[in-house]
Structures are given as C-alpha cells and as structure tokens.
Design an enzyme around this catalytic site. Structure first.
Site, PDB file in Angstrom:
ATOM      1  N   HIS A   1       0.847  -1.193   0.000  1.00 28.82           N
ATOM      2  CA  HIS A   1       0.000   0.000   0.000  1.00 28.82           C
ATOM      3  C   HIS A   1       0.888   1.251   0.000  1.00 28.82           C
ATOM      4  CE1 HIS A   1      -3.873   1.994   0.948  1.00 28.82           C
ATOM      5  NE2 HIS A   1      -3.199   2.765   1.789  1.00 28.82           N
TER       6      HIS A   1
ATOM      7  N   MET B   1      -4.339  10.579  -1.534  1.00 29.38           N
ATOM      8  CA  MET B   1      -5.000  11.551  -0.655  1.00 29.38           C
ATOM      9  C   MET B   1      -4.620  12.932  -1.167  1.00 29.38           C
ATOM     10  SD  MET B   1      -4.309   9.451   2.821  1.00 29.38           S
ATOM     11  CE  MET B   1      -3.096   8.424   1.993  1.00 29.38           C
TER      12      MET B   1
END
Ligand code: DX5
Ligand code: ZN
Length: 218
Positions: free
Chosen positions: A33, A68
């Site tokens: 990730h 993000m």
C-alpha cells in the site's frame, strides 16, 4: 476472495526502502500500500512518483496506490505509469467521479474509491458497479499510527450488502488502526484487503506480524 494484507510503506524506513520492500517480497503480504498525501486534502505530505518508482523497481507484489490528493484525475496517468496496479482516490476530493474512474481504467489500472470516516457509504452507490474496489478509511486520513474507529465495521457491513444487492465484483479494503488484535473483526465484517502500516513496520518481526494478521481469529 482470500484474506489479503497490504502493508503501508508510509511506516517503512525510507533510509532502507529496498530492504523493507525486499522483506515484503519474502512475506505473506500479497499487496503493498502506497500512501500519497498532498498537504491540501490531508494535513500531511508523504511522497510521490520517485518513491513509488523505487518501490516498484524492487517489489514483486500488487502495488496499491492510495491518493490523498485534491483533483486526483490530474495525476492518474503518471501514477499508473509509475507502477500502480490499483489507483484509489477520495470521493471527497474528486470533481468528476465517473471521469476519474474512467481515466484510471483507460490508463490500464484497477480503480478504487475511498471515503473518510464521516462520509456515508450510501454516497457510493452510483459507482458501485464501475469501481474495482472501495476503501473504507477507519481513521481520519493523513497519518499512520492512529486508533481504529469502531463504527467503520458497520460501514463495511453496509457496503457488503450494497455489493451483494448489485451482484458486482467490487472488493473491500479498510485502512487505519488495524493490527493482529482487530484484523479478524474486520475480515469477519466483510473486508477483503486490510492495510496495516505501524502494526507491520513497528513489529519486532514484521513478517511474523503479517502472518498473525492473516491468521487472526475472532
Ligand atoms: C493514513 C494512511 C494509512 C496509514 C495506515 O492516512 O492512509 O494507509 O499508513 O497506518 P496505520 O496502519 O499505522 O494506521
Ligand atoms: Zn492508505
């Protein structure tokens, strides 16, 4: 789908990124990730393409990039080009969600959409048949090492019901505050992929910790 764990390299040792990526190659984790933060969508800045490329050059795993950032469509092609197998963007950050999903697919990657803890799962229904994955944030995005928000479990159950109603293949990922002590609960609620940052990289034996997460029982 079998249980998957996706260690977050946000908690890796950046002075030893090759070593940590090689450790993940040897481990039972199938995914890696990669948390990209822009300092605008979230109050923190992490890293971008050079770090992703360095991980990709060594990794044998599925690269799961979590954007993000505001207006993510601007950078989709570059994140796929740098080696992402999945690109996940935030519902709260995209102006045109359908176009962003399409851009990820056109660039050749799988598309994920993520919601912050205060965003309702129901907002995702229009796109549930177009995305490959939904990422439920179980902490406020921005930092590793925060505590799991228990209400996230209800969101996972609701999402699982929605996916079943639509008879679609979309998988569920959860991110934030997960360790071997609560992983069984989230897998049991219907999660396919568990992200774990500090639990893995702060463990004395990260490879053993990954196995503990995968084998965790209620
Ligand atoms: C937070 C990131 C997470 C973070 C998780 O904004 O999206 O992926 O690395 O870290 P832990 O597992 O320590 O909560
Ligand atoms: Zn993340």
């Amino acid at each position: 789908m079998n249980r998957v764990v996706a260690p977050s390299i946000l908690s890796a040792d950046f002075g030893n990124l090759n070593r940590d990526t090689e450790m993940l190659n040897r481990s039972a984790a199938e995914w890696v990730h990669v948390d990209v933060m822009d300092g605008v969508f979230v109050p923190n800045i992490s890293f971008g393409f050079p770090v992703l490329k360095a991980v990709k050059a060594v990794s044998t795993k599925t690269i799961d990039t979590h954007l993000m950032i505001v207006d993510p469509i601007r950078y989709v092609e570059q994140f796929v080009g740098a080696g992402s197998d999945y690109v996940t963007f935030h519902y709260e950050a995209a102006e045109d969600i359908s176009a962003t999903i399409e851009a990820i697919h056109n660039a050749g990657a799988k598309a994920g959409i993520s919601i912050k803890p205060k965003t309702d799962v129901a907002v995702l229904e229009p796109w549930i048949e177009s995305v490959d994955m939904v990422l439920i944030m179980s902490v406020e995005p921005g930092f590793g090492g925060q505590s799991f928000i228990p209400a996230s479990l209800d969101k996972v159950r609701e999402l699982r019901r929605m996916i079943e109603e639509h008879k679609t293949e979309c998988i569920i990922e959860i991110d934030g505050g997960i360790s071997a002590t609560n992983a069984a609960q989230v897998y049991d609620a219907g999660v396919d992929v568990v992200v774990a940052g500090s639990a893995v990289f702060c463990a004395e034996d990260p490879e053993a910790e990954i196995v503990k997460i995968l084998d965790s029982k209620l």
